[in-house]
Design a protein around this motif. Sequence first.
Motif, short mmCIF file in Angstrom:
data_model
loop_
_atom_site.label_atom_id
_atom_site.label_comp_id
_atom_site.label_asym_id
_atom_site.label_seq_id
_atom_site.Cartn_x
_atom_site.Cartn_y
_atom_site.Cartn_z
N LYS A 48 8.91 11.17 3.47
CA LYS A 48 9.74 10.80 1.94
C LYS A 48 9.75 9.38 2.18
CE LYS A 48 12.37 15.16 1.44
NZ LYS A 48 13.61 15.78 0.99
N PRO A 49 9.59 8.70 0.84
CA PRO A 49 9.41 7.41 0.72
C PRO A 49 11.02 6.93 0.45
CG PRO A 49 9.01 8.37 -1.36
CD PRO A 49 8.92 9.61 -0.28
N SER A 50 11.36 5.88 1.20
CA SER A 50 12.66 5.50 0.99
C SER A 50 12.45 3.95 1.67
CB SER A 50 13.79 6.28 1.63
OG SER A 50 13.74 5.84 3.13
N TRP A 51 13.45 3.23 0.78
CA TRP A 51 13.54 1.73 1.64
C TRP A 51 14.28 1.58 2.81
CZ3 TRP A 51 11.21 -2.79 0.07
CH2 TRP A 51 10.52 -2.64 -1.37
N ALA A 52 15.11 2.68 3.02
CA ALA A 52 15.57 2.80 4.41
C ALA A 52 14.54 2.97 5.37
CB ALA A 52 16.56 4.12 4.66
N ARG A 53 13.44 3.77 5.10
CA ARG A 53 12.65 3.95 5.98
C ARG A 53 11.53 2.78 6.41
NH1 ARG A 53 7.68 8.34 4.42
NH2 ARG A 53 6.42 8.04 6.30
N ILE A 54 11.38 2.04 5.14
CA ILE A 54 10.87 0.70 5.34
C ILE A 54 11.42 -0.35 6.19
CG2 ILE A 54 10.09 -1.56 4.14
CD1 ILE A 54 9.51 0.52 1.75
N CYS A 55 13.09 -0.36 6.04
CA CYS A 55 13.64 -1.06 6.96
C CYS A 55 13.64 -0.82 8.57
CB CYS A 55 14.96 -1.02 6.59
SG CYS A 55 15.50 -2.05 5.23
N LYS A 56 13.73 0.71 8.56
CA LYS A 56 13.40 1.09 10.22
C LYS A 56 12.09 0.56 10.67
CE LYS A 56 13.82 4.80 13.18
NZ LYS A 56 14.22 6.30 13.50
N VAL A 57 10.91 0.55 9.85
CA VAL A 57 9.92 -0.05 10.42
C VAL A 57 10.00 -1.62 10.78
CG1 VAL A 57 7.44 -0.84 9.76
CG2 VAL A 57 8.33 1.66 9.20
N LEU A 58 10.42 -2.27 9.89
CA LEU A 58 10.76 -3.74 10.31
C LEU A 58 11.62 -3.89 11.38
CD1 LEU A 58 11.21 -4.88 6.57
CD2 LEU A 58 9.11 -5.05 8.01
N VAL A 96 0.78 -1.27 0.15
CA VAL A 96 -0.04 0.08 -0.21
C VAL A 96 0.89 1.15 -0.17
CG1 VAL A 96 -1.64 1.31 1.26
CG2 VAL A 96 -1.98 -1.08 1.11
N PHE A 97 1.97 1.22 0.55
CA PHE A 97 2.89 2.32 0.80
C PHE A 97 3.37 2.42 -0.41
CE2 PHE A 97 7.21 3.92 1.69
CZ PHE A 97 6.83 4.96 2.41
N LEU A 98 4.00 1.56 -1.21
CA LEU A 98 4.51 1.79 -2.61
C LEU A 98 3.51 2.22 -3.64
CD1 LEU A 98 6.77 -1.49 -2.68
CD2 LEU A 98 7.61 0.82 -2.17
N ARG A 99 2.25 1.66 -3.47
CA ARG A 99 1.10 1.89 -4.34
C ARG A 99 0.99 3.55 -4.41
NH1 ARG A 99 -0.92 1.26 -9.29
NH2 ARG A 99 -3.06 1.55 -9.17
N TRP A 100 0.88 3.92 -2.91
CA TRP A 100 0.58 5.44 -2.83
C TRP A 100 1.44 6.23 -3.62
CZ3 TRP A 100 -2.92 8.69 -0.22
CH2 TRP A 100 -2.31 9.74 0.14
N TYR A 101 2.78 5.95 -3.43
CA TYR A 101 3.77 6.93 -4.18
C TYR A 101 4.03 6.36 -5.60
CZ TYR A 101 5.36 8.87 0.30
OH TYR A 101 5.25 9.42 1.35
N GLN A 102 3.64 5.22 -5.86
CA GLN A 102 3.47 4.91 -7.63
C GLN A 102 2.65 5.90 -8.38
OE1 GLN A 102 1.83 0.97 -8.74
NE2 GLN A 102 3.54 0.60 -9.72
N VAL A 103 1.41 6.08 -7.77
CA VAL A 103 0.49 6.96 -8.31
C VAL A 103 0.60 8.60 -8.12
CG1 VAL A 103 -1.17 5.45 -8.68
CG2 VAL A 103 -1.26 6.78 -6.76
N ARG A 104 2.03 8.73 -7.37
CA ARG A 104 2.17 10.32 -7.23
C ARG A 104 3.76 10.51 -7.47
NH1 ARG A 104 -1.64 8.26 -3.91
NH2 ARG A 104 -3.70 10.02 -3.57
N GLY A 105 4.10 10.34 -8.46
CA GLY A 105 5.25 10.56 -9.10
C GLY A 105 6.50 9.59 -8.79
N TYR A 106 6.40 8.36 -8.38
CA TYR A 106 7.10 7.29 -8.35
C TYR A 106 6.86 6.10 -9.42
CZ TYR A 106 9.71 10.02 -4.85
OH TYR A 106 10.23 10.74 -4.06
N PRO A 107 6.83 6.23 -10.72
CA PRO A 107 6.45 5.06 -11.48
C PRO A 107 6.91 3.82 -11.09
CG PRO A 107 7.00 7.18 -12.83
CD PRO A 107 7.72 7.17 -11.41
N ASP A 108 6.07 2.58 -11.31
CA ASP A 108 6.53 1.42 -11.08
C ASP A 108 6.82 1.10 -9.50
OD1 ASP A 108 6.15 0.52 -13.81
OD2 ASP A 108 8.25 1.40 -14.32
N GLY A 109 6.59 1.82 -8.79
CA GLY A 109 6.76 1.68 -7.24
C GLY A 109 8.23 1.80 -7.16
N VAL A 110 9.12 2.48 -7.95
CA VAL A 110 10.48 2.60 -7.60
C VAL A 110 10.76 3.63 -6.82
CG1 VAL A 110 12.90 2.74 -8.71
CG2 VAL A 110 11.14 1.44 -9.82
#
Length: 402
Positions: free
Chosen positions: A353-363, A328-342
């Motif tokens: 701001k979206p980042s994989w570092a932020r996701i890692c901190k949550v995990l 859901v997090f990736l999809r949110w940014y996929q339709v808001r300026g980050y194509p393909d969920g990258v």
Amino acid sequence: MGKRSLGVDVLTAARQRIARVFDDFPRIYVSFSGGKDSGVMLELVADEARRRGRRIGVLFVDLEAQYRLTIDYVAEAYERHADVIEPYWVALPLNLRNAVSQFEPQWMCWDPGRRADWVRDPHPSSITDEEFFPFFRRRMEFEEFVPEFGHWYGGGKLTACFVGIRTAESLNRWRTIASGRKRPFEGLQWTTWIKGGPTYNIYPIYDWATEDIWTYYARERRPYNRLYDRMHQAGLTIHQARICQPYGDDQRKGLWLYHVIEPETWARVVARVNGANQGALYAREAGNILGRIKVTRPDGITWEEFAHRLLESMPLPLADHYKDKIAVFLRWYQVRGYPDGVIPDEDVIAKGKPSWARICKVLLRNDYWCKGLTFSPPKSSPGAYEKYKKLMTKRRAQWQLI
């Protein structure tokens, strides 16, 4: 929004607010936790009830894994105010967050199937019958039980629930008072309507400082929870000492206090919930249990690769739970300026701001509801999570994310 003086001291202001509520509300109760703030709340409301010859309800939700000193204080308070209160000491199987284990991310207090493992037996005054409240169902969330109790207690009448929260405690508590979106009672900003009935939360000590709380106990010579004395002896300041269930996302950093203050209780706490001992060790040694402040990744891999490794190391149901949230997090940014969920990988973890570092901190924090990704805990209802999981299975297949 800055502070504005009312021209009176905080004690006088609180008493005036409480008197106003007694004028307008036919049904009144106090949400009591055994802590210093709700203790002041109970004293002030009981004083007003006594002056008016009225009775008030007092709700204490006993979460099983609590200090003996807290239970002793609650019992003493119920007995001391017996002339004006309708006591509700609830010891029912509720679902609670366990932030110190990936194998048991939630636990149920007073679990009937684990009676031999209970931290202690329920108090003799406790409500343990699951049929007592018509709205109750096993594994209700604590946050769901409390408002349902208010609607039940009010019986359709205008009902006030006094809650001892203060804006100085946290930003979220300040927002509770300052919000312009909520529905207050007759424009009183220190009140909030509770959806589902004519019930309002009342916050008459919202503007008190911690020093005001302890000044009240000293000057008025009122009993308080002696657990705070033990916490002070353990090295905590008056601003650090708080009382709540031990395994939550914010509360876990105080786990180490159990084996310092009440060793006999600590032995039962360790045996009761997975991860308690590990949580206490890391909180005490680093003050940074499960990546709360700073996280690092192994050399030679990206944050995205690290996130996938973390997910692979988890129990399958938990990993799937996180994948739903991340999708859901990736999809949110996929339709808001980050194509393909990258999204960026990034070493700097920035809020908003979206980042994989932020996701890692949550995990790494074991942030089960992914608050670090701006999610909120859902309101529980029968079958709701199962419906959500089915929906997310379809959406993830459609989005091809995670």
